[in-house]
Design an enzyme around this catalytic site. Structure first.
Site, PDB file in Angstrom:
ATOM      1  N   HIS A 257       0.882  -1.114  -0.005  1.00 31.66           N
ATOM      2  CA  HIS A 257       0.163  -0.078   0.108  1.00 31.66           C
ATOM      3  C   HIS A 257       0.744   1.136   0.038  1.00 31.66           C
ATOM      4  O   HIS A 257       2.002   1.150   0.543  1.00 31.66           O
ATOM      5  CB  HIS A 257      -1.011   0.031   1.346  1.00 31.66           C
ATOM      6  N   ASP A 308      -8.032  -5.305  -0.565  1.00 28.69           N
ATOM      7  CA  ASP A 308      -8.339  -6.388  -1.986  1.00 28.69           C
ATOM      8  C   ASP A 308      -8.232  -7.927  -1.889  1.00 28.69           C
ATOM      9  O   ASP A 308      -8.802  -8.507  -2.443  1.00 28.69           O
ATOM     10  CB  ASP A 308      -7.874  -5.816  -3.324  1.00 28.69           C
TER      11      ASP A 308
HETATM   12  C1  COA Z   1      -0.539  -0.715  -3.859  1.00 31.23           C
HETATM   13  C2  COA Z   1       0.842  -0.295  -4.529  1.00 31.23           C
HETATM   14  C3  COA Z   1       0.234   0.313  -6.055  1.00 31.23           C
HETATM   15  C4  COA Z   1       1.448   0.838  -3.857  1.00 31.23           C
HETATM   16  O1  COA Z   1       2.499   1.263  -4.799  1.00 31.23           O
HETATM   17  P1  COA Z   1       3.725   1.976  -4.446  1.00 31.23           P
HETATM   18  O2  COA Z   1       3.568   3.008  -3.238  1.00 31.23           O
HETATM   19  O3  COA Z   1       3.983   2.953  -5.730  1.00 31.23           O
HETATM   20  O4  COA Z   1       4.881   1.016  -4.251  1.00 31.23           O
HETATM   21  P2  COA Z   1       5.776   0.384  -5.312  1.00 31.23           P
HETATM   22  O5  COA Z   1       5.141  -0.093  -6.469  1.00 31.23           O
HETATM   23  O6  COA Z   1       6.834   1.520  -5.657  1.00 31.23           O
HETATM   24  O7  COA Z   1       6.668  -0.635  -4.291  1.00 31.23           O
HETATM   25  C5  COA Z   1       7.710  -0.527  -3.368  1.00 31.23           C
HETATM   26  C6  COA Z   1       8.649  -1.801  -3.394  1.00 31.23           C
HETATM   27  O8  COA Z   1       7.760  -2.668  -2.857  1.00 31.23           O
HETATM   28  C7  COA Z   1       7.257  -3.825  -3.881  1.00 31.23           C
HETATM   29  N1  COA Z   1       6.153  -4.316  -3.921  1.00 31.23           N
HETATM   30  C8  COA Z   1       4.986  -3.339  -3.695  1.00 31.23           C
HETATM   31  N2  COA Z   1       3.950  -4.012  -3.746  1.00 31.23           N
HETATM   32  C9  COA Z   1       4.297  -5.371  -3.981  1.00 31.23           C
HETATM   33  C10 COA Z   1       3.440  -6.491  -4.265  1.00 31.23           C
HETATM   34  N3  COA Z   1       2.092  -6.240  -4.098  1.00 31.23           N
HETATM   35  N4  COA Z   1       4.277  -7.345  -4.354  1.00 31.23           N
HETATM   36  C11 COA Z   1       5.338  -7.631  -4.396  1.00 31.23           C
HETATM   37  N5  COA Z   1       6.304  -6.549  -4.245  1.00 31.23           N
HETATM   38  C12 COA Z   1       5.681  -5.436  -4.074  1.00 31.23           C
HETATM   39  C13 COA Z   1       7.911  -3.116  -5.238  1.00 31.23           C
HETATM   40  O9  COA Z   1       8.139  -4.204  -5.992  1.00 31.23           O
HETATM   41  C14 COA Z   1       8.983  -2.206  -4.896  1.00 31.23           C
HETATM   42  O10 COA Z   1      10.115  -3.081  -4.510  1.00 31.23           O
HETATM   43  P3  COA Z   1      11.570  -2.292  -4.916  1.00 31.23           P
HETATM   44  O11 COA Z   1      11.745  -1.153  -4.293  1.00 31.23           O
HETATM   45  O12 COA Z   1      12.416  -3.426  -4.672  1.00 31.23           O
HETATM   46  O13 COA Z   1      11.439  -2.008  -6.525  1.00 31.23           O
HETATM   47  C15 COA Z   1       1.447  -1.575  -4.771  1.00 31.23           C
HETATM   48  O14 COA Z   1       1.700  -2.057  -3.551  1.00 31.23           O
HETATM   49  C16 COA Z   1       0.997  -2.784  -5.747  1.00 31.23           C
HETATM   50  O15 COA Z   1       1.237  -2.588  -6.676  1.00 31.23           O
HETATM   51  N6  COA Z   1       0.294  -3.595  -5.037  1.00 31.23           N
HETATM   52  C17 COA Z   1      -0.277  -4.641  -5.713  1.00 31.23           C
HETATM   53  C18 COA Z   1      -1.803  -4.025  -6.264  1.00 31.23           C
HETATM   54  C19 COA Z   1      -2.889  -3.916  -5.242  1.00 31.23           C
HETATM   55  O16 COA Z   1      -2.907  -4.823  -4.506  1.00 31.23           O
HETATM   56  N7  COA Z   1      -3.432  -3.080  -5.346  1.00 31.23           N
HETATM   57  C20 COA Z   1      -4.476  -2.374  -4.425  1.00 31.23           C
HETATM   58  C21 COA Z   1      -4.237  -1.418  -3.491  1.00 31.23           C
HETATM   59  S1  COA Z   1      -5.488  -1.066  -2.214  1.00 31.23           S
END
Ligand code: COA
Length: 372
Positions: A257, A308
């Protein structure tokens, strides 16, 4: 200029609707745990729109207004029948249908506070009818008319199946609606606010928000979780499947998140419901697989599940088609979007950030004959 990718940590507005502080989510000061245990969705809608819980009379009035506005123009249903139905995702259908509802609202462009509130009632009332009508039409079934004597959660399930739902289903669905209603400046709510800050109309703001919710990094994650659970198939396959994804640096849907660090406070309620409902329908493996995935992702990546993750198995157990999970999110989040849109109109300023330019500069036009 300082570039903040993804606007992380940027505070873009003040708001008195919901807050996330130290991993605690509140709606107008009420802890989400309290509301999830005790409130109906209609009470939460009232709270988000008026910043107070309703009295009995205020609640009755809101329920009546929602019931009276729940039918949708027959043209919207006829339109569904013209879609390439087997190829259309229900979120795309919802986005189009909500936009279309604006065409049939004579007040769509009337921007008074009163008219905007009336549109909020209409949109909140009609979105369950739109989602359920599309869900039925695509199966060759007739839409089921909304009933005035059923509450919001029960009416949705009734319109979806044509049968009156049992108490457990209504309770679970109501709780899911309460938990999804608002979430501060999430991506789709921000989208809605950006849109209406140009003084565009409510229907445009909601249509834009639905577009943002559709993506798998936002609302689309709940459907993606169920797809993953189905792909995994058995509890024995959880470990190799998840480890391979992590090795490949793929994201595990339903985890992580932008704002929460210790965990999403909504997830525990859905986890409890998932445990109960999967047992009740005789499919405990969905819950058991989910728990195992949580153990691995939490220990390997320190990423807790978000709203989710367990909502996927909850909706599955309620007999809901998997591609309707995100539209259901929209049915609930409509209340938050509308609260934010009304708040934006009340104290509006155009939202227009800057971009740091990284392209070439000082170029001179070259006639087309001379370009190599
Ligand atoms: C929610 C979300 C979009 C937040 O994104 P964000 O704040 O931009 O965080 P990032 O995508 O930059 O992730 C930061 C780090 O954690 C990791 N990470 C984040 N969510 C992850 C996940 N669901 N699975 C595996 N790794 C994850 C990323 O790969 C990244 O790693 P790195 O620094 O080694 O590259 C992200 O956690 C995600 O894509 N989750 C899956 C989709 C989801 O469940 N969405 C519903 C949200 S309520």
């Amino acid at each position: 200029m300082t570039v903040t990718r993804g606007l992380e940590g940027v505070v873009a507005t003040t708001s008195s609707i919901s807050s996330i502080i130290d991993d605690t989510l509140t709606y107008v000061g009420y802890n989400i745990d309290d509301l999830a245990e005790n409130a109906t969705f209609e009470e939460v809608v009232y709270l988000l729109w008026h910043r107070e819980l309703p009295t009995k009379q205020q609640l009755e009035e809101l329920k009546q207004q929602l019931a009276e506005n729940a039918t949708i123009p027959k043209e919207v249903i006829e339109h569904f029948k013209m879609y390439p139905i087997d190829k259309v995702h229900p979120m795309a259908a919802l986005r189009t249908a909500i936009s279309m509802l604006g065409l049939y609202d004579e007040e769509a462009d009337v921007m008074t506070k009163e008219a905007n509130y009336r549109k909020a009632i209409r949109l909140q009332a009609k979105i369950p009818t739109v989602v359920t009508a599309f869900a039925r039409v695509r199966k060759g079934l007739e839409p089921v008319e909304p009933r005035k004597d059923l509450g919001f959660a029960a009416n949705f399930l009734y319109m979806l199946t044509g049968e009156e739902p049992n108490e457990t289903a209504v309770e679970a669905f109501n709780k899911a609606l309460v938990l999804h209603a608002d979430h501060e400046l999430n991506a789709s709510t921000f989208t809605a606010r950006v849109c209406v800050a140009t003084l565009s109309d409510v229907y445009s703001g909601i249509t834009a928000a639905i577009g943002a919710l559709k993506g798998p990094l936002h609302g689309g994650a709940n459907e993606a979780v169920m797809k993953m659970l189905k792909e995994i198939g058995t509890i024995d396959n959880v470990e190799p499947y998840i480890r391979k994804k992590l090795e490949n640096k793929e994201k595990i849907m339903g985890f992580g998140h932008r704002v929460y660090r210790k965990g999403d406070p909504r997830a525990k309620h859905l986890k409890k419901m998932s445990e109960k409902l999967t047992k009740l329908v005789g499919e405990p493996h969905w819950y058991e697989m989910s728990v195992k995935i949580e153990e691995i992702v939490t220990s390997e990546k320190s990423l807790p599940p978000n709203v989710d993750f367990y909502s996927a198995s909850v909706y599955h157990c309620l007999g809901i088609d998997h591609d309707l999970f995100t539209p259901i999110f929209a049915v609930s989040r409509m209340s938050g979007w509308l609260a934010h849109i009304l708040e934006q109109y009340d104290n509006n300023r155009l939202i227009r950030p800057r971009a740091e330019y990284t392209g070439p500069s000082m170029r001179t036009y070259v006639p087309i004959e001379q370009r190599g």
